[in-house]
Design a protein around this motif. Structure first.
Motif: not given
Ligand code: MG
Ligand code: GLC
Length: 532
Positions: A23-25, A27, A29-31, A76
């Motif tokens: 996850d970079s942001d 939330d 959830i990975g992205d 997402i």
């Molecule tokens: Mg994310």
């Protein structure tokens, strides 16, 4: 190095389930930016290509396998520019990018379906599979959804049913309609034009259904405790002869661009699976070979399945092997942590392109998901018989810090219990870890063409040892895998100068072996027979 062979024959593919990689942001959830950040890890690991499960615009009822726009990225996961940056960064590091193509069904939110369901004479009506109710009312026939219940959903607006092989929010596209075929070819060209190196095509053996909509026969072997759709044999819903023409068309589209790869997701017995190489090999390049996902973990069973598979391949058809994916229990959960190292050696020394499922290189466990945390719609629809897929989709374990370095927020699925000790940072520093075993095997594959593209020849086995040669020109390797926890011995037929190149127990690397080699419990060895 390998002459004119296509790149994917000697490549190792790594599957990323993007929701769970990085996850970079924040939330939970990975992205895509998370994947880009972690490219150095993949280079250090030594894989050649990543296949990323769906990242397209989606209401996420089936976590991206329900696509509402085939040519846009879901927010997402990021944006199209994030995607372009990922491809450029991967390519700059020598890593190919394979996308997930989901041709069988869209989301019910896709503009095509919204139009299609609007009226019976909408131009897109026939893009999906609509039927009148049965004469006495009710669904048109007995076809069942893979995710439980009838495969037919009644739509009151037009008083017809539509067919969905999976969730009722995943209507099946009508691949008998040439406009659908053309629209999907444009989707492929869109991503190929952006430089992606290939696709893994989702449930590709499902694309064509019986034109007469005949009932599927009852399955005499069905028993309680199995998913309800298995009560029928999918004779008229999957693996129809016409599917091969559709696949040949998709393949020609892929071939409009040089050096691209088409993989098919196909769960079929080996004799039907290999038909997907297509006439004159004009089908998918690699029909995923899932034989290892269910096999009894026993030397004889595995050796005979390898023999059956090798013996069924069409002339020129290139083999491939899979040990795990986002739909099946983790290998470490199936065979235990110790045998997971032996399984790794098997995957990376068989003849054919291997696909590594993210986290298996850490021996990530199959995670028990408590009832409140279940996210998988399959488990929600068909609870309690063990079909849930969340347990193999838990976040990647990077380090001992907060949430294993996966996210600063609450992760969308719980982490496995072992993440504090079992993570990339920890295992990378331990020469004997499974992660370093993967790295050593991947390096050896690169240095030793016999391992990636050499011939396979079985070595006489007994109950407990699986052994085979890999050979190319002067290179002669013997792989010996102990599928038990008891020590074994094997008399070498030859090779007075044999030397261990890689042992699952790192401390034996480089050891010279005499005429009889001893193998401790849960050990695998790659032995160089030609060395002096
Ligand atoms: Mg994310
Ligand atoms: C494939 C995917 C699986 C998905 C199903 C429906 O089997 O791997 O995750 O649920 O197709 O799209």
């Amino acid at each position: 190095m390998n002459g004119s062979r296509p790149w994917w024959e000697s490549a190792v593919i790594y599957q990323i389930y993007p929701r769970s990689f990085q996850d970079s942001d924040d939330d939970g959830i990975g992205d895509l930016n998370g994947i880009t950040e972690r490219l150095p890890y993949l280079v250090d690991l030594g894989v050649d290509a990543i296949w990323i499960s769906p990242i397209f615009r989606s209401p996420m009822k089936d976590f991206g396998y329900d696509i509402a726009d085939y040519i846009d990225i879901d927010p997402i996961f990021g944006t199209i520019s994030d995607f372009d940056r990922l491809v450029a960064a991967a390519h700059a590091r020598g890593i190919k990018v394979i996308l997930d193509f989901v041709p069988n069904h869209s989301s019910d939110q896709h503009a095509w379906f919204v139009e299609s369901r609007g009226s019976r004479n909408n131009p897109k009506r026939d893009w999906y599979i609509w039927r009148d109710p049965a004469p006495g009312g009710g669904p048109p026939n007995n076809w069942l959804s893979e995710f439980g219940g009838s495969a037919w959903e009644f739509d009151p607006t037009t008083a017809q049913y539509y067919y969905h092989a999976f969730l009722n929010s995943q209507p099946d596209l009508n691949w008998r309609n040439p406009q659908v075929v053309e629209a999907m070819r444009e989707v492929l060209r869109f991503w190929l034009g952006k430089g992606v190196d290939g696709f893994r095509a989702d449930v590709i053996w499902h694309l064509i259904k019986d034109a007469q909509f005949r009932d599927n026969p009852l399955n005499p072997d069905y028993h309680a405790g199995r998913p309800p759709n298995e009560a029928l044999v999918p004779l008229y819903t999957t693996d129809l002869p016409e599917v091969h023409d559709v696949i040949a068309t998709l393949r020609r589209t892929i071939d409009e661009f040089p050096n691209r790869l088409l993989i098919g997701e196909i769960y079929l017995p080996v004799e039907r699976l290999v038909a997907y190489y297509g006439r004159d090999l004009g089908g998918v390049h690699l029909p995923f070979n899932f034989a290892l996902l269910n096999v009894r973990w026993d030397a004889r069973c595995i050796q005979s399945l390898i023999a059956e598979y090798e013996g069924s391949l069409p002339e020129g058809g290139w083999p491939n092997w899979v040990l795990g994916n986002h739909d099946r229990p983790r290998i470490a959960g199936r065979v235990g942590a110790r045998q997971a190292t032996v399984a790794a050696m098997l995957l990376l020394t068989l003849r054919g392109t291997p696909t590594i499922y993210y986290g298996d290189e850490l021996g990530m466990p199959q995670v028990d998901i408590s009832r409140e945390r279940v996210r998988d719609p399959f488990e929600r629809n068909v609870p309690g018989i063990g079909v849930g897929r969340d347990g193999c989709r838990t976040p990647m374990q990077w380090e001992a810090g907060e949430n294993a370095g996966f996210t600063a927020a609450e992760p969308w699925l719980p982490l496995a219990n072992d993440w504090r000790s079992n993570n990339v940072a920890e295992l990378r520093g331990d020469a004997r870890s499974i992660l370093n075993l993967y790295r050593r095997l991947l390096r050896l594959r690169k240095e030793t063409p016999a391992l990636s593209v050499g011939a396979y020849r079985p070595y006489a086995v007994d109950e407990d040892l699986l052994a085979y040669y890999r050979e190319l020109n002067d290179e002669r390797l013997l792989i010996v895998l102990n599928l038990t926890d008891r020590p074994q011995a094997l008399k070498l037929e030859e090779g007075a100068h044999a030397k261990i190149l890689v042992s699952t127990r790192a401390e034996r690397d480089g050891e010279r072996v005499p005429g009889i080699v001893t193998i401790v419990g849960d050990e695998g060895l790659v032995i160089d027979l030609a060395s002096r």
